[in-house]
Design a protein around this motif. Structure first.
Motif: not given
Length: 432
Positions: A89-92, A126-129
């Motif tokens: 969902s994020y790079e970290s 914010f998006d779903a992820r």
């Protein structure tokens, strides 16, 4: 006696230390056969180091705990390793925390009534992820459903966390029970008597007088204890227990603390399990080479973290909130099997191979533990003031401490529990 302290966890022991220093005579009644409460450290030479079944991390540098660390010269290590987001969902997860902090900062600027975290998140951009990541984080860290936990309580917690460098986390390589041992040293002064395996069943009280009935947990006749005051440091789940339940405490007469304020708070659920392995199997993947924390949306055990360069290697799984609810009361063997399958999925290792590498595993179901009935406290929507009400003394005779009584944003932590014990001891000394 001057004071009866009910519960020998961090809050009870911190209060006992201050009361003994003030030359009061106290008796401590503890239902378990050990000190520490929800600090529960196993020491096993086969494992090669301590295993925590309860509290593990030191969150930030709150003086209530760090004063003890310095006094006892305890070894402390800061948590290291990569924070990996399994879903991407994020790079970290660091980016995920930045988004969460941004969301909470916007909530702090709100006017109007309290609402649930879920309601506020649903209205965000914010998006779903990203929403899924933040939902999983709150469920895991707060051990609470996002549609029930108070948004204002999360804002208060964020402010309190920032004030103590709460983004930093530490461990005790020698075990969290070292803090318990340090606090318990005062009990050897001759001013304190400790009764382990002694469960309080009834508290009868009037102004300036307390009579307590307690039964041995191993069976036997009940005992009576009398004092000028009593301090209750039992977990919220015990105060909420129905009268007929094991571990429940009856108050005669009833008091607002247990009849009004305790029902307004909620006990969060969490399940944790530590696997001790023959080898750090997760390191077979370059992605997990320096794994510290693994975050995921796994339906069983979404969060995992590694030990600090211990031998043999170990990894701990954690489920909080709704996911922990699904594991409540299923039995330790079932928790182990589901956790094993969860870890195998997340690090892409065959479950049969992983099972062969397990030297031992360790877990404790705090939700079905009659003397805890959950992990730690959270405030539902609109109940921000309930902790303060729970902490209020009753006619300068009954006093309350424990993480559930923290109204400054430091609830659910060991340092919050210790600070509450100090606060309650000061109230008792002022009253007596």
């Amino acid at each position: 006696m001057d004071v009866i302290v009910i519960g020998a966890g961090a809050a009870g022991l911190a209060a006992a230390e201050d009361l003994v220093r003030a030359d009061l005579s106290i008796v401590i009644l503890e239902a378990r056969d050990r000190l520490g409460g929800r600090i529960h450290t196993l020491h096993d030479n086969f494992v090669g180091g301590p295993v925590e079944l309860g509290a593990e991390f030191v969150h930030g540098v709150h003086e209530a705990l760090w004063t003890i660390v310095r006094r006892a010269r305890l070894s402390v290590s800061e948590v290291e390793g990569d924070f990996v987001d399994a879903e991407g969902s994020y790079e970290s997860p660091g980016q995920g925390m930045s988004s969460f902090d941004e969301l909470i900062s916007s909530a702090a600027r709100l006017d109007g009534p309290d609402q649930s975290f879920k309601a506020f998140l649903d209205q965000s951009g914010f998006d779903a992820r990203e929403k899924a990541w933040m939902t999983g984080f709150v469920e895991g860290f707060e051990a609470a459903p996002t549609d029930k936990i108070s948004l204002q309580s999360l804002v208060q917690e964020a402010i309190a966390t920032q004030s103590i460098q709460g983004e930093r986390a530490f461990r005790f390589p020698g075990g969290y029970d070292q803090v318990v041992s340090c606090l318990a040293q005062s009990l050897d002064s001759g001013r304190a008597t400790v009764h382990l395996g002694t469960a309080v069943t009834e508290v009868r009280w009037s102004h300036g007088k307390v009579e307590i009935c307690a039964k041995p947990t191993a069976g036997g006749d009940a005992s009576q204890f009398q004092a000028r005051a009593a301090l209750l440091t039992v977990p919220l789940g015990v105060l909420q227990a129905p009268p007929e339940a094991e571990g429940a405490i009856r108050f005669v007469p009833e008091i607002p603390n247990t009849s009004v304020f305790a029902p307004r708070l909620a006990m969060g659920l969490a399940v944790r399990i530590t696997l001790v392995l023959e080898e750090p199997v997760w390191k077979q993947s370059a992605r997990f080479k320096n794994l510290g924390f693994l975050f995921s949306r796994d339906p069983v055990m979404p969060t995992w973290w590694t030990g600090s360069s211990q031998s043999p290697p170990r990894i701990t799984g954690w489920a909080g909130g709704p996911k922990a609810e699904k594991l409540k009361g299923v039995g330790n063997e079932v928790v182990y099997e589901r956790a094993l399958e969860s870890l195998a999925r997340l690090i892409c290792v065959d479950a049969r191979r992983l099972r062969k590498l397990v030297r031992s595993w360790h877990t404790h179901d705090w939700s079905t533990d009659p003397f805890a009935r959950g992990a730690y406290t959270y405030a539902p929507v609109g109940e921000m003031d309930a902790s303060q009400g729970l902490a209020a003394p009753a006619e300068r005779t009954l006093f309350f401490a424990g993480e559930a009584t923290c109204s400054d944003g430091h609830g659910s932590t060991v340092h919050g529990a210790i600070a509450s014990g100090r606060r309650a001891a000061a109230e008792i000394l002022s009253s007596l």
